[in-house]
Design a protein around this motif. Sequence first.
Motif, PDB file in Angstrom:
ATOM      1  N   ARG A  58       0.803  -1.214   0.000  1.00  0.00           N
ATOM      2  CA  ARG A  58       0.000   0.000   0.000  1.00  0.00           C
ATOM      3  C   ARG A  58       0.840   1.270   0.000  1.00  0.00           C
ATOM      4  N   GLU A  90       0.678   5.323  -2.205  1.00  0.00           N
ATOM      5  CA  GLU A  90       0.583   6.561  -1.449  1.00  0.00           C
ATOM      6  C   GLU A  90       1.772   7.455  -1.742  1.00  0.00           C
ATOM      7  N   ARG A 118      -5.969   2.970   1.685  1.00  0.00           N
ATOM      8  CA  ARG A 118      -5.909   3.125   3.128  1.00  0.00           C
ATOM      9  C   ARG A 118      -6.923   2.263   3.841  1.00  0.00           C
ATOM     10  N   SER A 119      -7.853   1.659   3.092  1.00  0.00           N
ATOM     11  CA  SER A 119      -8.885   0.904   3.784  1.00  0.00           C
ATOM     12  C   SER A 119      -8.330  -0.445   4.203  1.00  0.00           C
ATOM     13  N   PRO A 120      -8.510  -0.832   5.457  1.00  0.00           N
ATOM     14  CA  PRO A 120      -8.003  -2.134   5.881  1.00  0.00           C
ATOM     15  C   PRO A 120      -8.797  -3.286   5.303  1.00  0.00           C
ATOM     16  N   PHE A 148      -9.640  -3.624   2.145  1.00  0.00           N
ATOM     17  CA  PHE A 148      -9.362  -3.882   0.743  1.00  0.00           C
ATOM     18  C   PHE A 148      -8.181  -4.809   0.627  1.00  0.00           C
TER      19      PHE A 148
END
Lengths: 193, 165
Positions: free
Chosen positions: A60, A64, B133-135, B137
């Motif tokens: 992730r 970002e 940012r979503s946990p 996904f």
Amino acid sequence: MSKSNAAANGHSLWQKMPKANAELFALTYGTLVTELVRDYESTEDINEQLEKMGYSIGVRCVDEFLAKADQAGMVIPPCRAFGETAEVLAKTGLRMFLGVSAEVQMLSDSSFSLLIYENPLSLFVELPSDPKWKNLKYSNLYCGILRGSLEQVNLRVECKFVKDVLQGDDVNEIRVELKEVLVDGAGEEYQEE
Amino acid sequence: MAVHSLHIFDRKGKTLFTKRYAPGGDNDDKHQLSEQLKLVFGMLFSLRETCTSLAPETEIKDAGLHSVSTGAGTLHNYETLSGLRFALYTTSSSSSSRSGGNNNNNNGKQQGAAIRTSLRFIYTNLWVEYVIRSPIFNNSKTMDVSSTNFEQKLDAYLKSKTWFK
């Protein structure tokens, strides 16, 4: 990307990021590791779990990073050599997310070492002197993060903690080795049956 | 000019998100739609390979494929270094007229730039904020984009744009 560029970019990106309390961060990580110690028997398992967690974080992080850099108007061009990747990682990426930058050493075409002097994760940490904990890589999360994020830009790497301040060395050193440059290809959905 | 549909592909060609805004067209036959999306991805992928082999070796900003236009509409494309591809298909509202050729060209470029900025915004502000940012996904069958509120935020954003009808 030149070295000074990377460092300046890292610094300005760090300014723009929302900050969290460093003590809260370090203590939360400490609790996490304590839980793992309770759940798993061997230190290898603990290290592996930390690395896996780091991997999903790393996957992730890269989007970002690219998004924030784009928003700030910086151009992060595709790296032409592994050394450029190392510089961007150490000076811009780590700086942006953790506020500390690292040094790149022992750079070759397929590996480099990252030296981290201040580790925000190990702020209040002391490892017990039991020989059982000699193999515990407390900050192994970093290795996972590096592996996850580099995989998103088509570089398959292996990262290992070589020196650890918590184990008595003077600096944290992570050795990153490039295993394979992945090719952008069609995935399983496109395979001929 | 109307937005017809938006598709988001990942590095491997898997469709992460797709939404159709225009009414009518193909009936929602899932198989047909997925075949169509595979063709779109294949086209974008091949064009990108061609572009990178044709482009000179200098550090040009934004050196990827921007758009593919036909008489009926334009497919705008935005790619990130992490392999994420955003493809927005728009249809031109006015029928093409020979006399207004030059005008159409300039207008097209401005609209293209505006749409590209929007696609960048969708990436940096909507995708990163609500999906990455979503946990919940995880890019697997069970925990995909529909478990986040990306679609609502996307709709809200697109409605606020003047070129969206």
